[in-house]
Design an enzyme around this catalytic site. Sequence first.
Site, mmCIF file in Angstrom:
data_model
loop_
_atom_site.group_PDB
_atom_site.id
_atom_site.type_symbol
_atom_site.label_atom_id
_atom_site.label_comp_id
_atom_site.label_asym_id
_atom_site.label_seq_id
_atom_site.Cartn_x
_atom_site.Cartn_y
_atom_site.Cartn_z
ATOM 1 N N HIS A 8 27.576 -57.149 52.529
ATOM 2 C CA HIS A 8 28.960 -57.249 51.490
ATOM 3 C C HIS A 8 29.698 -56.903 51.766
ATOM 4 O O HIS A 8 30.072 -55.580 52.655
ATOM 5 C CB HIS A 8 28.505 -56.669 50.277
ATOM 6 N N HIS A 150 22.593 -55.253 52.977
ATOM 7 C CA HIS A 150 23.566 -54.573 52.582
ATOM 8 C C HIS A 150 23.093 -53.559 54.329
ATOM 9 O O HIS A 150 22.458 -53.949 55.046
ATOM 10 C CB HIS A 150 22.671 -53.582 51.597
#
Length: 212
Positions: A8, A150
């Site tokens: 992200h 992540h």
Amino acid sequence: MKVLLIRHGETTWNIEGRYQGQEDTPLSERGRKQGLLLAEALREIPIDLCISSPLQRSYQTCRFCADLHGLPVATDERLTEINHGSWEGVLAGDIAKRYPTEFALWHTQPEKVQMPDGGESLEDVRRRARAAFDEYAAKYEGKTVLVAAHDAVNKAIICDLLGLDMSHFWQIKQDNTCVNVLEYTGGTWRVVLLNSTQHLGFLFSGIEQAGL
């Protein structure tokens, strides 16, 4: 089958050095710009489907990319960031003071750490991420899948696919909106591209985030 595995964009907690884990933090303004640059870089890359962690920082980053391909974004709970337990929302410096032994161990022998107060270990993350990737390999033969996750999830699955145990966790770097390309052929995974950030204007970054 190919996986374009991305991390992200930046969040304000990334900047502050605050541990996020499964807290649903939004992208910062720079993080949104990073996501748009990533999407533009992937505009001409054939993508068949998009899968994201349900946390908004990954989902929004994935959404930027999916929109340019006219694709929906599916979510997979197994891609959610590591649960940091009572470390979530806390600055790295404060964790180091409150949990000096555990914090030092996390940065030297991360495979031995169970995050406090109901948090996860890297083995927990590895198992769920690997189950997801095994499912993708079985279901999406011949496809190119964009997967948005992540830092810890990406590091754990990359180590695992390379046959490395979680003691090698810190030897993998994942910058915000980095691109990794993973191929699955004949029962074997290989890494084609790792931590690419050229869409942000640099070959590699000197950024070291504290809240990891």
